[in-house]
Design a protein around this motif. Structure first.
Motif, PDB file in Angstrom:
ATOM      1  N   GLY A 158      -4.406 -11.608  -7.854  1.00  0.00           N
ATOM      2  CA  GLY A 158      -3.286 -11.962  -8.708  1.00  0.00           C
ATOM      3  C   GLY A 158      -2.002 -11.991  -7.918  1.00  0.00           C
ATOM      4  N   PRO A 159      -0.872 -12.215  -8.582  1.00  0.00           N
ATOM      5  CA  PRO A 159       0.427 -12.148  -7.907  1.00  0.00           C
ATOM      6  C   PRO A 159       0.646 -10.775  -7.282  1.00  0.00           C
ATOM      7  CG  PRO A 159       0.633 -13.126 -10.084  1.00  0.00           C
ATOM      8  CD  PRO A 159      -0.752 -12.559  -9.999  1.00  0.00           C
ATOM      9  N   LEU A 160       1.483 -10.730  -6.278  1.00  0.00           N
ATOM     10  CA  LEU A 160       1.693  -9.497  -5.518  1.00  0.00           C
ATOM     11  C   LEU A 160       2.036  -8.318  -6.402  1.00  0.00           C
ATOM     12  CD1 LEU A 160       1.964  -7.973  -2.855  1.00  0.00           C
ATOM     13  CD2 LEU A 160       4.314  -8.837  -2.680  1.00  0.00           C
ATOM     14  N   GLU A 161       2.955  -8.485  -7.327  1.00  0.00           N
ATOM     15  CA  GLU A 161       3.378  -7.353  -8.150  1.00  0.00           C
ATOM     16  C   GLU A 161       2.246  -6.851  -9.048  1.00  0.00           C
ATOM     17  OE1 GLU A 161       6.138  -5.587  -7.841  1.00  0.00           O
ATOM     18  OE2 GLU A 161       6.588  -6.883  -6.137  1.00  0.00           O
ATOM     19  N   GLU A 162       1.403  -7.759  -9.517  1.00  0.00           N
ATOM     20  CA  GLU A 162       0.270  -7.350 -10.348  1.00  0.00           C
ATOM     21  C   GLU A 162      -0.748  -6.556  -9.536  1.00  0.00           C
ATOM     22  OE1 GLU A 162      -1.628 -10.464 -12.483  1.00  0.00           O
ATOM     23  OE2 GLU A 162       0.212 -11.112 -13.519  1.00  0.00           O
ATOM     24  N   VAL A 163      -1.021  -7.023  -8.320  1.00  0.00           N
ATOM     25  CA  VAL A 163      -1.989  -6.317  -7.476  1.00  0.00           C
ATOM     26  C   VAL A 163      -1.433  -4.963  -7.061  1.00  0.00           C
ATOM     27  CG1 VAL A 163      -3.427  -6.427  -5.407  1.00  0.00           C
ATOM     28  CG2 VAL A 163      -2.893  -8.527  -6.654  1.00  0.00           C
TER      29      VAL A 163
ATOM     30  N   ALA B  91      -1.901  -2.648  -9.860  1.00  0.00           N
ATOM     31  CA  ALA B  91      -3.307  -2.248  -9.939  1.00  0.00           C
ATOM     32  C   ALA B  91      -3.644  -1.230  -8.859  1.00  0.00           C
ATOM     33  CB  ALA B  91      -4.208  -3.474  -9.825  1.00  0.00           C
ATOM     34  N   ALA B  92      -3.041  -1.379  -7.681  1.00  0.00           N
ATOM     35  CA  ALA B  92      -3.270  -0.417  -6.598  1.00  0.00           C
ATOM     36  C   ALA B  92      -2.719   0.959  -6.975  1.00  0.00           C
ATOM     37  CB  ALA B  92      -2.623  -0.920  -5.309  1.00  0.00           C
TER      38      ALA B  92
ATOM     39  N   ILE C  78       0.837  -1.203   0.000  1.00  0.00           N
ATOM     40  CA  ILE C  78       0.000   0.000   0.000  1.00  0.00           C
ATOM     41  C   ILE C  78       0.873   1.255   0.000  1.00  0.00           C
ATOM     42  CG2 ILE C  78      -1.609   1.339   1.440  1.00  0.00           C
ATOM     43  CD1 ILE C  78      -2.839  -1.440   2.235  1.00  0.00           C
ATOM     44  N   ALA C  79       1.927   1.235   0.813  1.00  0.00           N
ATOM     45  CA  ALA C  79       2.843   2.388   0.839  1.00  0.00           C
ATOM     46  C   ALA C  79       3.574   2.522  -0.493  1.00  0.00           C
ATOM     47  CB  ALA C  79       3.834   2.234   1.988  1.00  0.00           C
ATOM     48  N   GLU C  80       4.013   1.395  -1.040  1.00  0.00           N
ATOM     49  CA  GLU C  80       4.748   1.435  -2.304  1.00  0.00           C
ATOM     50  C   GLU C  80       3.864   1.880  -3.468  1.00  0.00           C
ATOM     51  OE1 GLU C  80       6.579  -2.383  -2.769  1.00  0.00           O
ATOM     52  OE2 GLU C  80       7.605  -2.232  -0.834  1.00  0.00           O
ATOM     53  N   ALA C  81       2.555   1.653  -3.338  1.00  0.00           N
ATOM     54  CA  ALA C  81       1.620   2.096  -4.377  1.00  0.00           C
ATOM     55  C   ALA C  81       1.347   3.597  -4.293  1.00  0.00           C
ATOM     56  CB  ALA C  81       0.310   1.319  -4.273  1.00  0.00           C
ATOM     57  N   GLY C  82       1.899   4.259  -3.274  1.00  0.00           N
ATOM     58  CA  GLY C  82       1.797   5.710  -3.185  1.00  0.00           C
ATOM     59  C   GLY C  82       0.700   6.238  -2.284  1.00  0.00           C
ATOM     60  N   PHE C  83       0.093   5.356  -1.488  1.00  0.00           N
ATOM     61  CA  PHE C  83      -0.950   5.812  -0.569  1.00  0.00           C
ATOM     62  C   PHE C  83      -0.342   6.271   0.756  1.00  0.00           C
ATOM     63  CE2 PHE C  83      -3.345   2.859  -3.312  1.00  0.00           C
ATOM     64  CZ  PHE C  83      -4.434   3.644  -3.630  1.00  0.00           C
ATOM     65  N   LYS C  84      -1.004   7.229   1.384  1.00  0.00           N
ATOM     66  CA  LYS C  84      -0.608   7.697   2.707  1.00  0.00           C
ATOM     67  C   LYS C  84      -1.595   7.256   3.781  1.00  0.00           C
ATOM     68  CE  LYS C  84       1.660  11.818   0.835  1.00  0.00           C
ATOM     69  NZ  LYS C  84       1.648  13.317   0.790  1.00  0.00           N
TER      70      LYS C  84
END
Length: 308
Positions: A284-289, A292-293, A66-72
């Motif tokens: 899906g696999p972690l990197e795919e999800v 998508a996030a 979640i953090a890596e996807a850019g959410f705070k």
């Protein structure tokens, strides 16, 4: 008299400061779901992601993603465990503290906690359970506790009486309570309104869920139409899409939900600021999800015209 009339701004801030929890709970009175000038200092929309998106994995992995996807902002909901739901009435305090610590280590603010309680044993046990969830939300520095509602007509009155009994307790601790469209007796806007009016407290409101409106109506009730029935009630939204015949594990923007129209209608009804938290994406696999996030975050940034 409303809760917000009973508690002055000064006493509210003093009480929440004594809790020693993270600043989001103690910072403003907006968690009581009443207008406050302080709220204008924050971004209008808090864009976040629930752990449910990554609940095929242990929750530290979910928090990383979640953090890596850019959410705070993060919502604590489900995770890969026997209990599935991260925070229950029986969850030890130490485990809740650890969850909060892990979120903060990643720069994430806990904005929503999902939990539920049972009134099956006794009304007293129901009140104890709900108060425990409220206390858990405080530990997480979280101003929003989302409940599932009930589909059992036999306990319907008791369930919402229990919420009514706990609203003052929650308000004193800076926690707002809500239900969402979640099937059973709270599958639609009018059903949710009935429950909220039954409780009759200012800090018990609606956490809207467009995907669930489609899901529980088998795709027949468009959330754009349903959103017109919840004016004045909405304080947050689970960002969830839908594809027929009955699927909500869908990447945001690829389903049937008309997001600009839904948000426009909710704004017309008074929901002009607050949390927008992604609840579901395709598995899906972690990197795919994770990818998508990130796209879901970008989608929400375009939708709202602001950065996460």
């Amino acid at each position: 008299m409303s809760i917000t009339n009973q508690i002055s701004r000064r006493s509210f801030l003093a009480a929440t400061a004594r809790l020693g929890a993270a600043g989001l709970v103690a910072s403003t009175a907006e968690s009581l779901y009443a207008a406050d000038p302080v709220a204008a200092r924050k971004p209008a929309w808090q864009l976040g992601c629930y752990t449910r998106v990554f609940d095929q994995f242990d929750y530290p992995v979910a928090l990383d993603a979640i953090a890596e996807a850019g959410f705070k902002y993060v919502g604590l909901m489900t995770t890969k465990s026997k209990q599935w739901v991260m925070i229950k009435t029986t969850t030890p305090v130490e485990e809740v503290q650890a969850m909060h610590k892990e979120a903060r280590k990643r720069g994430l603010t806990v904005l929503s906690v999902y939990g539920d309680f049972s009134v099956g044993d006794s009304p007293e046990a129901g009140i104890r359970g709900l108060r425990q969830l409220i206390d858990h939300a405080v530990i997480c520095g979280c101003p929003h506790l989302m409940l599932g509602g009930t589909g059992d007509e036999k306990i319907y009155q008791l369930y919402y009486q229990t919420i009514a009994e706990c609203c003052d307790y929650a308000a004193a601790k800076g926690v707002g309570l809500s239900i969402k469209p979640h099937g059973g007796q709270n599958a639609t806007g009018p059903q949710c309104r009935k429950a909220i009016e039954l409780v009759g407290k200012k800090n018990f409101r609606l956490w809207y869920d467009p995907g669930n409106v489609f899901y529980y109506s088998d795709g027949q009730l468009d959330p754009v139409v349903d959103a017109a029935t919840v004016d004045g009630l909405v304080v947050g939204m689970s960002v969830k899409d839908f594809l027929p015949p009955k699927e909500v594990l869908v990447n945001i923007g690829s389903g049937k939900v008309d997001w600009p129209a839904v948000l426009a209608r909710l704004k017309k009804g008074g929901f002009t600021q607050g949390p927008l938290i992604v609840e579901c994406l395709a598995r899906g696999p972690l990197e795919e999800v994770k990818a998508a996030a990130k796209k879901a975050r970008q989608f929400l940034e375009q939708l709202t015209g602001q950065k996460a």
